[in-house]
Design a protein around this motif. Structure first.
Motif, PDB file in Angstrom:
ATOM      1  N   LEU A 103       7.516 -12.871  12.094  1.00 51.59           N
ATOM      2  CA  LEU A 103       8.495 -12.897  10.862  1.00 51.59           C
ATOM      3  C   LEU A 103       9.147 -11.542  11.113  1.00 51.59           C
ATOM      4  N   LEU A 104      10.575 -11.577  11.207  1.00 47.31           N
ATOM      5  CA  LEU A 104      11.379 -10.403  11.100  1.00 47.31           C
ATOM      6  C   LEU A 104      11.667  -9.682   9.851  1.00 47.31           C
ATOM      7  N   VAL A 105      11.273  -8.513   9.587  1.00 45.72           N
ATOM      8  CA  VAL A 105      11.432  -7.843   8.312  1.00 45.72           C
ATOM      9  C   VAL A 105      12.380  -6.550   8.602  1.00 45.72           C
ATOM     10  N   ASP A 106      13.531  -6.574   8.192  1.00 40.39           N
ATOM     11  CA  ASP A 106      14.465  -5.610   8.718  1.00 40.39           C
ATOM     12  C   ASP A 106      15.490  -5.396   7.338  1.00 40.39           C
ATOM     13  N   GLY A 107      16.504  -4.749   7.815  1.00 35.25           N
ATOM     14  CA  GLY A 107      17.582  -4.329   6.611  1.00 35.25           C
ATOM     15  C   GLY A 107      17.355  -2.671   6.358  1.00 35.25           C
ATOM     16  N   LEU A 108      17.074  -2.417   4.876  1.00 39.16           N
ATOM     17  CA  LEU A 108      17.302  -1.244   4.196  1.00 39.16           C
ATOM     18  C   LEU A 108      15.465  -0.679   4.572  1.00 39.16           C
ATOM     19  N   ALA A 113      10.121  -4.592  11.412  1.00 33.91           N
ATOM     20  CA  ALA A 113       8.903  -5.028  12.124  1.00 33.91           C
ATOM     21  C   ALA A 113       9.105  -6.650  12.425  1.00 33.91           C
ATOM     22  N   ARG A 114       8.172  -6.858  13.450  1.00 37.19           N
ATOM     23  CA  ARG A 114       7.727  -8.276  13.505  1.00 37.19           C
ATOM     24  C   ARG A 114       6.366  -8.497  13.445  1.00 37.19           C
ATOM     25  N   TYR A 115       5.984  -9.670  12.585  1.00 44.70           N
ATOM     26  CA  TYR A 115       4.660 -10.061  12.513  1.00 44.70           C
ATOM     27  C   TYR A 115       4.308 -11.484  12.893  1.00 44.70           C
ATOM     28  N   SER A 116       3.509 -11.552  13.765  1.00 39.89           N
ATOM     29  CA  SER A 116       3.137 -12.870  14.345  1.00 39.89           C
ATOM     30  C   SER A 116       2.108 -13.429  13.071  1.00 39.89           C
ATOM     31  N   LEU A 117       1.889 -14.965  12.930  1.00 42.89           N
ATOM     32  CA  LEU A 117       1.092 -15.579  12.291  1.00 42.89           C
ATOM     33  C   LEU A 117      -0.324 -15.185  12.012  1.00 42.89           C
ATOM     34  N   ILE A 141       0.479 -28.882  -9.400  1.00 45.55           N
ATOM     35  CA  ILE A 141      -0.280 -27.712  -9.468  1.00 45.55           C
ATOM     36  C   ILE A 141      -0.871 -27.611  -8.040  1.00 45.55           C
ATOM     37  N   ALA A 142      -0.852 -26.664  -7.600  1.00 49.95           N
ATOM     38  CA  ALA A 142      -1.367 -26.437  -6.096  1.00 49.95           C
ATOM     39  C   ALA A 142      -1.995 -25.130  -5.797  1.00 49.95           C
ATOM     40  N   LYS A 143      -2.681 -24.873  -4.773  1.00 52.28           N
ATOM     41  CA  LYS A 143      -3.525 -23.731  -4.553  1.00 52.28           C
ATOM     42  C   LYS A 143      -2.915 -23.048  -3.345  1.00 52.28           C
ATOM     43  N   TRP A 144      -2.185 -21.751  -3.426  1.00 54.74           N
ATOM     44  CA  TRP A 144      -1.565 -21.241  -2.353  1.00 54.74           C
ATOM     45  C   TRP A 144      -2.064 -19.927  -1.779  1.00 54.74           C
ATOM     46  N   THR A 145      -2.386 -19.803  -0.632  1.00 55.74           N
ATOM     47  CA  THR A 145      -2.857 -18.482   0.079  1.00 55.74           C
ATOM     48  C   THR A 145      -1.776 -17.812   0.938  1.00 55.74           C
ATOM     49  N   GLY A 146      -1.732 -16.364   0.806  1.00 56.00           N
ATOM     50  CA  GLY A 146      -0.910 -15.782   1.720  1.00 56.00           C
ATOM     51  C   GLY A 146      -0.995 -14.136   1.480  1.00 56.00           C
ATOM     52  N   VAL A 147       0.055 -13.583   2.110  1.00 54.57           N
ATOM     53  CA  VAL A 147      -0.105 -12.107   2.029  1.00 54.57           C
ATOM     54  C   VAL A 147       0.916 -11.788   1.053  1.00 54.57           C
ATOM     55  N   PRO A 148       0.498 -10.670   0.198  1.00 51.01           N
ATOM     56  CA  PRO A 148       1.439 -10.231  -0.890  1.00 51.01           C
ATOM     57  C   PRO A 148       2.852  -9.774  -0.449  1.00 51.01           C
ATOM     58  N   LEU A 149       3.778 -10.044  -0.748  1.00 53.03           N
ATOM     59  CA  LEU A 149       5.047  -9.344  -0.240  1.00 53.03           C
ATOM     60  C   LEU A 149       4.989  -7.974  -0.399  1.00 53.03           C
ATOM     61  N   ALA A 150       4.458  -7.530  -1.569  1.00 56.75           N
ATOM     62  CA  ALA A 150       4.613  -6.080  -1.631  1.00 56.75           C
ATOM     63  C   ALA A 150       3.784  -5.114  -0.559  1.00 56.75           C
ATOM     64  N   HIS A 151       2.727  -5.937  -0.009  1.00 53.69           N
ATOM     65  CA  HIS A 151       2.108  -5.273   1.063  1.00 53.69           C
ATOM     66  C   HIS A 151       2.782  -5.216   2.279  1.00 53.69           C
ATOM     67  N   ILE A 152       3.538  -6.045   2.628  1.00 57.72           N
ATOM     68  CA  ILE A 152       4.603  -5.947   3.813  1.00 57.72           C
ATOM     69  C   ILE A 152       5.645  -4.879   3.663  1.00 57.72           C
ATOM     70  N   LEU A 153       6.070  -4.932   2.349  1.00 60.90           N
ATOM     71  CA  LEU A 153       7.192  -3.925   2.091  1.00 60.90           C
ATOM     72  C   LEU A 153       6.736  -2.684   2.080  1.00 60.90           C
ATOM     73  N   ASP A 154       5.415  -2.477   1.926  1.00 62.45           N
ATOM     74  CA  ASP A 154       4.964  -0.935   2.093  1.00 62.45           C
ATOM     75  C   ASP A 154       4.631  -0.506   3.377  1.00 62.45           C
ATOM     76  N   GLU A 155       4.365  -1.716   4.175  1.00 64.82           N
ATOM     77  CA  GLU A 155       4.315  -1.427   5.749  1.00 64.82           C
ATOM     78  C   GLU A 155       5.715  -1.069   6.324  1.00 64.82           C
ATOM     79  N   VAL A 156       6.651  -1.546   6.049  1.00 67.16           N
ATOM     80  CA  VAL A 156       7.975  -1.271   6.612  1.00 67.16           C
ATOM     81  C   VAL A 156       8.467  -0.176   6.066  1.00 67.16           C
ATOM     82  N   GLY A 157       8.254   0.127   4.466  1.00 70.59           N
ATOM     83  CA  GLY A 157       9.024   1.222   3.966  1.00 70.59           C
ATOM     84  C   GLY A 157      10.079   0.995   3.530  1.00 70.59           C
TER      85      GLY A 157
END
Ligand code: MTE
Ligand code: MO
Length: 262
Positions: A103-108, A113-117, A141-157
């Motif tokens: 996953l590429l996270v870029d822009g402002l 950063a790039r994150y593997s699965l 209705i379904a059960k979803w598991t994942g990483v909070p986007l806020a966590h990623i945003l905090d990592e990249v600043g």
């Protein structure tokens, strides 16, 4: 879309009546906000921002979507829209069970950063059982598991001028009048909402291809089309005028509302 447009119109009519009532009752506090030229009034009256501003004012900016119990999961998550992307890039990643995905996270952001699965799966995770409402008129209705986007945003600043996260996807669709890549966007409030996760798990299994493998976003306070599947890149921007059709999403470029709050 008709249901959503109708409820939005109904809301506009009733909230306009409510505002008039408040103004007539002579409440100074509200009267000043409603003055022509007041920033709050101008924001509230901005065409597509009216429901967003009004809904958030009423419900609170951090209000959570309802969560359900395991027993309320009645069926698998019904796949919709793209269910089997066939771009060369995607097929190559899929053939290797997404081991080479990043996953590429870029822009402002301070540090693109790039994150593997594997890296994403090792981050703090959140699991939630929620209802997915599609504009076509069905829910699951379904059960979803994942990483909070806020966590990623905090990592990249995130830079101070950042306003939106744009999700770029691997798939293209031929819906509406023209073919184009699927993409979506949300503002920073929804991006940082506690239930906004980049999901890699569905109903205790790895996210299936039909539902957006390897990574899709959950935006639980909005309709299904906001929840981009097959995400390859998250671009942080201050506006989306130059991105594809300029309306912030694949379906938005074909006439849907940008804010699809439910
Ligand atoms: N990349 C991508 N994301 C997408 C779509 C799509 O076609 N491509 N369809 C949207 C719509 S309209 C819905 S209802 C949901 C469907 O998600 P599901 O297949 O897991 O039910 O994905 C949304 N995200
Ligand atoms: Mo949908």
């Amino acid at each position: 879309m008709s249901r959503f447009i109708l409820s939005r119109r109904t809301f506009l009519t009733t909230s306009a009546a409510g505002i008039a009532g408040v103004a007539l009752s002579g409440c100074d506090q509200f009267d000043s906000v409603l003055r022509t030229g007041h920033p709050v009034r101008d924001f509230m009256m901005g065409a597509n921002d009216v429901t967003m501003g009004a809904q958030r004012a009423l419900l609170g900016r951090e209000a959570l979507a309802k969560e359900f119990s395991e027993s309320e999961i009645r069926q698998g998550q019904r796949p919709n829209g793209s269910t089997d992307p066939n771009s060369e890039e995607y097929l190559a990643l899929r053939a290797n069970d997404f081991a080479d995905y990043a996953l590429l996270v870029d822009g402002l952001v301070e540090v693109p950063a790039r994150y593997s699965l594997a890296e994403l799966r090792n981050m703090p995770s959140r699991t939630q059982i929620t209802r997915h409402d599609c504009v076509e008129g069905w829910s699951c209705i379904a059960k979803w598991t994942g990483v909070p986007l806020a966590h990623i945003l905090d990592e990249v600043g995130v830079r101070s001028n950042a306003r939106y996260c744009v999700f770029h996807c691997f798939d293209s669709l031929g819906g509406g009048f023209s073919r184009g890549p699927y993409y979506e966007s949300v503002d920073m409030l929804d991006a940082r909402h506690p239930q906004t996760i980049l999901a890699y798990g569905l109903n205790d299994e790895a996210l299936p291809v039909a539902n957006g493998a390897p990574l899709r976003v959950r935006i639980e306070r909005q309709l299904g089309y906001k929840m981009a599947k097959y995400i390859r890149r998250i671009e942080v921007v201050d506006n989306f005028a130059q991105i594809h059709g300029g309306n912030g999403g694949y379906w938005e470029d074909r006439g849907y509302e940008w804010y699809a709050g439910i």
